[in-house]
Design a protein around this motif. Structure first.
Motif, short mmCIF file in Angstrom:
data_model
loop_
_atom_site.label_atom_id
_atom_site.label_comp_id
_atom_site.label_asym_id
_atom_site.label_seq_id
_atom_site.Cartn_x
_atom_site.Cartn_y
_atom_site.Cartn_z
N LEU A 94 0.77 -1.10 -0.02
CA LEU A 94 0.13 -0.04 -0.07
C LEU A 94 0.79 1.21 -0.04
O LEU A 94 0.61 2.27 -0.75
N GLY A 95 2.03 1.37 0.62
CA GLY A 95 2.71 2.68 0.79
C GLY A 95 3.35 2.61 -0.64
O GLY A 95 3.54 3.68 -0.91
N PHE A 96 3.93 1.41 -1.13
CA PHE A 96 4.36 1.46 -2.49
C PHE A 96 3.53 2.30 -3.42
O PHE A 96 3.90 3.20 -4.45
N MET A 97 2.35 1.75 -3.50
CA MET A 97 1.28 2.03 -4.55
C MET A 97 0.85 3.68 -4.12
O MET A 97 0.72 4.49 -5.06
N THR A 98 0.99 4.11 -2.80
CA THR A 98 0.65 5.53 -2.48
C THR A 98 1.73 6.27 -3.09
O THR A 98 1.61 7.37 -3.60
N ALA A 99 2.96 6.05 -2.91
CA ALA A 99 4.07 6.78 -3.44
C ALA A 99 4.10 7.09 -4.88
O ALA A 99 4.35 8.09 -5.26
N VAL A 100 3.64 5.88 -5.57
CA VAL A 100 3.71 5.93 -7.05
C VAL A 100 2.38 6.95 -7.46
O VAL A 100 2.63 7.97 -8.23
N TRP A 101 1.37 6.62 -6.60
CA TRP A 101 0.05 7.49 -7.21
C TRP A 101 0.40 8.86 -7.02
O TRP A 101 0.30 10.14 -7.67
N ALA A 137 5.60 6.32 5.32
CA ALA A 137 4.63 6.02 6.43
C ALA A 137 3.88 5.15 6.42
O ALA A 137 3.57 4.67 7.67
N LEU A 138 3.03 5.07 5.45
CA LEU A 138 2.00 3.56 5.33
C LEU A 138 2.92 2.49 5.80
O LEU A 138 2.31 1.60 6.41
N GLY A 139 4.09 2.03 4.88
CA GLY A 139 4.88 1.02 5.11
C GLY A 139 5.25 0.69 6.56
O GLY A 139 5.29 -0.34 6.91
N ARG A 140 5.55 1.87 7.38
CA ARG A 140 5.85 1.51 8.88
C ARG A 140 4.77 1.26 9.55
O ARG A 140 5.01 0.46 10.72
N LEU A 141 3.64 1.21 9.06
CA LEU A 141 2.30 0.59 9.90
C LEU A 141 2.45 -0.75 9.80
O LEU A 141 1.99 -1.46 10.75
N GLY A 142 3.18 -1.27 8.70
CA GLY A 142 3.22 -2.90 8.55
C GLY A 142 4.36 -3.20 9.86
O GLY A 142 4.02 -4.46 10.21
N CYS A 143 5.34 -2.37 9.91
CA CYS A 143 6.24 -2.62 11.12
C CYS A 143 5.31 -2.87 12.31
O CYS A 143 5.71 -3.65 13.39
N PHE A 144 4.39 -2.09 12.61
CA PHE A 144 3.44 -1.86 13.77
C PHE A 144 2.97 -3.28 13.89
O PHE A 144 2.91 -3.96 15.06
#
Length: 256
Positions: free
Chosen positions: A22-29, A127-134
């Protein structure tokens, strides 16, 4: 937390992987929308991000494995299990910067201008990718008794169980959100190409350096036992970016 979001038979949907995607797709968009205002096609942005994705995953995993080599020397196949967590941002950052800058040069892009346009989206996606870490429990914090401390109880979590910890993953999420808005503001008033990108890597390095003091997982040592590998790399990146920024801004604010 829930490291595995969905389980159907032998299929597991890992929350870490979902949020990284999701973080990657958000970064691209976001980057496509940002670049469109400067006549850069969405396809060009997608191509650059493909290079970033491959090189960042390779670099981030490579540095993590090198730092935690003892965990993998007898289990080589575990190196490829990135869905369980285990990526170091600065490894991915260095890999992505080198690969994407080479690619942009080969495609005759204005490298610094393009890097400026991509930086806010990368910060938001991070930021979204770090939620995955959480959710996975990786990148966990030290034990603390703060009112907003968190406790992991899921046995599949990578964090220590049943103790209250600093929510370092959330610190990273918030710092990257703040960084996204700072970069968007700077982009509107930047003085030279590269200013947004340099600000991004400088401030991220500073935020990361501070957050690392609250981390409880092993991240390798950088010369001194009290400084982690990411902190050491971050310090070098911070000062390099700061020096370049000062040098580039001097003509705009120097004496007349």
């Amino acid at each position: 937390m829930h490291p595995v979001l969905l389980n159907i038979g032998n299929f597991n949907l890992y929350t870490y992987g979902l949020f990284v995607a999701l973080g990657f797709m958000t970064a691209v968009w976001v980057s496509q929308k940002n670049a469109a205002t400067h006549d850069i096609s969405p396809q060009a942005v997608t191509d650059i991000f493909f290079v970033i994705l491959v090189s960042a995953l390779f670099g981030a995993r490579l540095l993590y494995v090198l730092i935690n080599f003892n965990n993998y020397k007898d289990n080589w196949l575990d190196i490829f299990k990135i869905w369980n967590g285990g990526l170091v941002f600065f490894g991915g950052f260095l890999g992505a910067v080198i690969a994407s800058f080479i690619y942009m040069k080969m495609q005759n892009f204005n490298t610094w201008k393009t890097a400026d346009l991509l930086s806010p989206g990368v910060a938001l996606g991070h930021a979204l990718g770090r939620l995955g870490c959480f959710f996975a429990g990786c990148c966990y914090g030290k034990i603390c008794d703060l009112p907003f401390a968190i406790k992991f109880t899921n046995p599949e979590s990578l964090a220590p169980l049943d103790v209250y910890l600093h929510p370092t993953q959330i610190y990273s999420v918030l710092s990257n959100f703040i960084l996204f808005f700072i970069l968007m503001g700077i982009q509107k008033k930047k003085k030279f190409n590269g200013m947004v990108f340099l600000t991004y890597i400088m401030l991220y390095s500073l935020f990361r350096f501070i957050i690392e003091f609250f981390r409880g997982d092993f991240r390798g040592n950088f010369i001194f036992d009290s400084i982690s590998m990411s902190q050491g790399i971050g310090l070098m990146v911070f000062f390099i970016a700061l020096i370049i920024l000062i040098k580039q801004l001097r003509p705009f604010y120097g004496s007349k």
